[in-house]
Write an enzyme that holds these catalytic residues in place. Structure first.
Site, PDB file in Angstrom:
ATOM      1  N   ASN A 111       1.448   5.803   8.850  1.00  0.00           N
ATOM      2  CA  ASN A 111       1.416   6.318   7.487  1.00  0.00           C
ATOM      3  C   ASN A 111      -0.022   6.449   7.014  1.00  0.00           C
ATOM      4  O   ASN A 111      -0.892   5.659   7.383  1.00  0.00           O
ATOM      5  CB  ASN A 111       2.233   5.420   6.548  1.00  0.00           C
ATOM      6  CG  ASN A 111       1.380   4.374   5.857  1.00  0.00           C
ATOM      7  OD1 ASN A 111       0.734   4.652   4.844  1.00  0.00           O
ATOM      8  ND2 ASN A 111       1.356   3.165   6.412  1.00  0.00           N
ATOM      9  N   PHE A 115      -1.801   4.916  -1.298  1.00  0.00           N
ATOM     10  CA  PHE A 115      -1.514   4.265  -2.591  1.00  0.00           C
ATOM     11  C   PHE A 115      -0.896   5.240  -3.598  1.00  0.00           C
ATOM     12  O   PHE A 115      -1.252   5.247  -4.780  1.00  0.00           O
ATOM     13  CB  PHE A 115      -2.784   3.653  -3.190  1.00  0.00           C
ATOM     14  CG  PHE A 115      -3.288   2.412  -2.519  1.00  0.00           C
ATOM     15  CD1 PHE A 115      -2.608   1.830  -1.464  1.00  0.00           C
ATOM     16  CD2 PHE A 115      -4.469   1.826  -2.946  1.00  0.00           C
ATOM     17  CE1 PHE A 115      -3.084   0.678  -0.846  1.00  0.00           C
ATOM     18  CE2 PHE A 115      -4.960   0.668  -2.335  1.00  0.00           C
ATOM     19  CZ  PHE A 115      -4.272   0.099  -1.286  1.00  0.00           C
ATOM     20  N   SER A 178      -5.842  -1.818   3.265  1.00  0.00           N
ATOM     21  CA  SER A 178      -5.192  -0.567   3.652  1.00  0.00           C
ATOM     22  C   SER A 178      -6.222   0.358   4.289  1.00  0.00           C
ATOM     23  O   SER A 178      -7.332   0.506   3.775  1.00  0.00           O
ATOM     24  CB  SER A 178      -4.576   0.122   2.434  1.00  0.00           C
ATOM     25  OG  SER A 178      -4.156   1.435   2.780  1.00  0.00           O
ATOM     26  N   ASN A 180      -5.962   3.559   4.333  1.00  0.00           N
ATOM     27  CA  ASN A 180      -5.726   4.906   3.820  1.00  0.00           C
ATOM     28  C   ASN A 180      -6.406   5.214   2.496  1.00  0.00           C
ATOM     29  O   ASN A 180      -6.206   6.286   1.929  1.00  0.00           O
ATOM     30  CB  ASN A 180      -4.210   5.140   3.697  1.00  0.00           C
ATOM     31  CG  ASN A 180      -3.516   4.988   5.038  1.00  0.00           C
ATOM     32  OD1 ASN A 180      -3.991   5.500   6.043  1.00  0.00           O
ATOM     33  ND2 ASN A 180      -2.408   4.261   5.053  1.00  0.00           N
ATOM     34  N   THR A 181      -7.198   4.272   1.974  1.00  0.00           N
ATOM     35  CA  THR A 181      -8.058   4.525   0.814  1.00  0.00           C
ATOM     36  C   THR A 181      -9.496   4.399   1.299  1.00  0.00           C
ATOM     37  O   THR A 181      -9.902   3.320   1.736  1.00  0.00           O
ATOM     38  CB  THR A 181      -7.789   3.516  -0.314  1.00  0.00           C
ATOM     39  OG1 THR A 181      -6.455   3.704  -0.796  1.00  0.00           O
ATOM     40  CG2 THR A 181      -8.772   3.704  -1.454  1.00  0.00           C
ATOM     41  N   LYS A 214      -4.325 -10.001   1.534  1.00  0.00           N
ATOM     42  CA  LYS A 214      -3.784  -9.313   2.709  1.00  0.00           C
ATOM     43  C   LYS A 214      -4.927  -8.799   3.583  1.00  0.00           C
ATOM     44  O   LYS A 214      -5.788  -8.049   3.124  1.00  0.00           O
ATOM     45  CB  LYS A 214      -2.885  -8.148   2.272  1.00  0.00           C
ATOM     46  CG  LYS A 214      -2.067  -7.539   3.405  1.00  0.00           C
ATOM     47  CD  LYS A 214      -0.976  -6.643   2.861  1.00  0.00           C
ATOM     48  CE  LYS A 214      -0.026  -6.187   3.951  1.00  0.00           C
ATOM     49  NZ  LYS A 214       1.112  -5.410   3.418  1.00  0.00           N
ATOM     50  N   ASN A 246      -1.970  -6.259   7.565  1.00  0.00           N
ATOM     51  CA  ASN A 246      -1.695  -4.884   7.162  1.00  0.00           C
ATOM     52  C   ASN A 246      -1.496  -4.031   8.431  1.00  0.00           C
ATOM     53  O   ASN A 246      -1.411  -4.572   9.538  1.00  0.00           O
ATOM     54  CB  ASN A 246      -2.864  -4.360   6.314  1.00  0.00           C
ATOM     55  CG  ASN A 246      -2.414  -3.375   5.243  1.00  0.00           C
ATOM     56  OD1 ASN A 246      -1.607  -2.485   5.507  1.00  0.00           O
ATOM     57  ND2 ASN A 246      -2.924  -3.529   4.041  1.00  0.00           N
TER      58      ASN A 246
END
Length: 357
Positions: A111, A115, A178, A180-181, A214, A246
């Site tokens: 993925n 967010f 994460s 993805n940011t 996390k 994560n």
């Protein structure tokens, strides 16, 4: 029953199936109980972690229900705790679609959602209604920063999001891991995490919330040890825990047409590394911080390995997509049998057995 539903869902794109499932669970939460026997945990599985009573250790990881739209349904599946989010202070659409991919042969997902969420104010309004009706279990809220907020101001975003959602949480997770940011993982340093904990402390203490940090599986082992030791010796240690881990940006050998897509990989290919991180963190923590193990848990044996490696609790996400709601009960019953087989009167006695000196 779930195999029939899955065959329909897997004809849709991964994100479309996700949206359809959330919509169905939101409208008719009772459907969550149709796919397996009711989860009944024995006393052997109960424990108190950071002041919260968990009837069993299996929880839902953040990311599946970002906006908290289907909370009653998750408890009907048998989860003892549910973590929603990641929630940012302002709404944001996330990354362009397509951004969620199934790797069916690998029992994995990739993925790069970014967010996507309705923002803290909208989520807080929904949570107020959920709390009024009664949740049915422990509720965690995972918070992060908006994509366009510079890292130098990130602590302001975490504080703003927490101010909105804190009244409705049983615990808080701060997401600095994460992939993805852009730039978010740069915040995974002892200095920033401690600064962030200081920034949110007035709000946290007002609501008496435990806080989980996390971590990414892609940190170097030495970095994990330094972060864990800094947190375990900090003034915040009494209400602090770790989530390991994560998703990963590493790519072990994978199958299928989506194996080279960018984003965070979850599911079976993450299992070994996430358990290794649990083990590293547990050794560094030396029982000073509790750990939630997350990553690649599909069977009771997977969960038991994380527990014996140092995790008090275990979260799942990808297994739910591939195995369906019945997996929760399978994990709970299987864990109980494994503990009984090995002569443990309570799950707390098994936590970290394989890393104790």
């Amino acid at each position: 029953m779930y195999s029939a539903v899955r065959s329909i869902l897997f004809r849709l794109s991964a994100e479309r199936a996700h949206e359809w499932t959330l919509a169905a669970l939101r409208r008719v939460p009772a459907t969550a109980g149709w796919f397996g026997p009711r989860v009944q945990a024995s006393g052997r599985l109960s424990q108190t972690v950071l002041g919260l009573p968990f009837p069993h250790p299996i929880g839902l990881a953040a990311g599946l229900d970002k906006n908290g739209v289907a909370i009653p349904a998750w408890y009907r599946m048998g989860f003892s705790f549910v973590e929603i989010g990641t929630v940012t202070p302002r709404p944001q659409p996330g990354n362009p679609k397509p951004r969620l991919f199934r790797l069916i042969q690998d029992e994995a997902l990739i993925n790069r959602m970014g967010f996507n969420n309705e923002g803290a104010t909208a989520v807080a309004r929904r949570l107020a209604r959920v709390r009024e009706a009664g949740t049915g279990g422990i509720l965690g809220i995972n918070i992060g920063k908006n994509k366009d907020t510079p890292n130098a101001l990130a602590h302001e975003d975490y504080r703003a999001a927490l101010e909105q959602v804190a009244p409705f949480a049983d615990y808080l997770t701060i997401n600095v891991s994460s992939p993805n940011t852009p730039g978010l993982r740069d915040l995974q340093s002892e200095a920033f995490i401690l600064e962030l904990l200081r920034a949110i402390e007035p709000i946290r203490s007002r609501h008496r919330l435990p806080v989980w940090v996390k971590l990414a599986p892609d940190l170097q082992n030495g970095e994990i040890e330094r972060i864990v030791d800094a947190l375990a010796t900090s003034p915040f240690r009494e209400h602090l825990g770790l989530i390991c881990t994560n998703t990963t940006v590493q790519r072990p050998p994978l199958s299928g047409p989506y194996r080279d897509e960018a984003g965070g990989l979850s599911g079976r290919p993450l299992a070994a590394r996430s358990t290794e991180v649990v083990r590293i963190a547990a050794r560094a923590a030396r029982r000073r911080l509790p750990i939630i193990g997350s990553g690649g848990v599909f069977t009771a044996e997977d969960a038991y390995e994380k527990i014996r490696s140092g995790a008090s609790l275990v979260q799942i996400y990808t297994a739910l997509i591939y195995r369906g709601p019945a997996v929760v009960g399978e994990l709970v019953r299987g864990l109980d049998a494994l503990l009984a087989r090995d002569g443990f009167a309570n799950i707390a006695d098994a936590v970290g057995m394989d890393v104790r000196e």
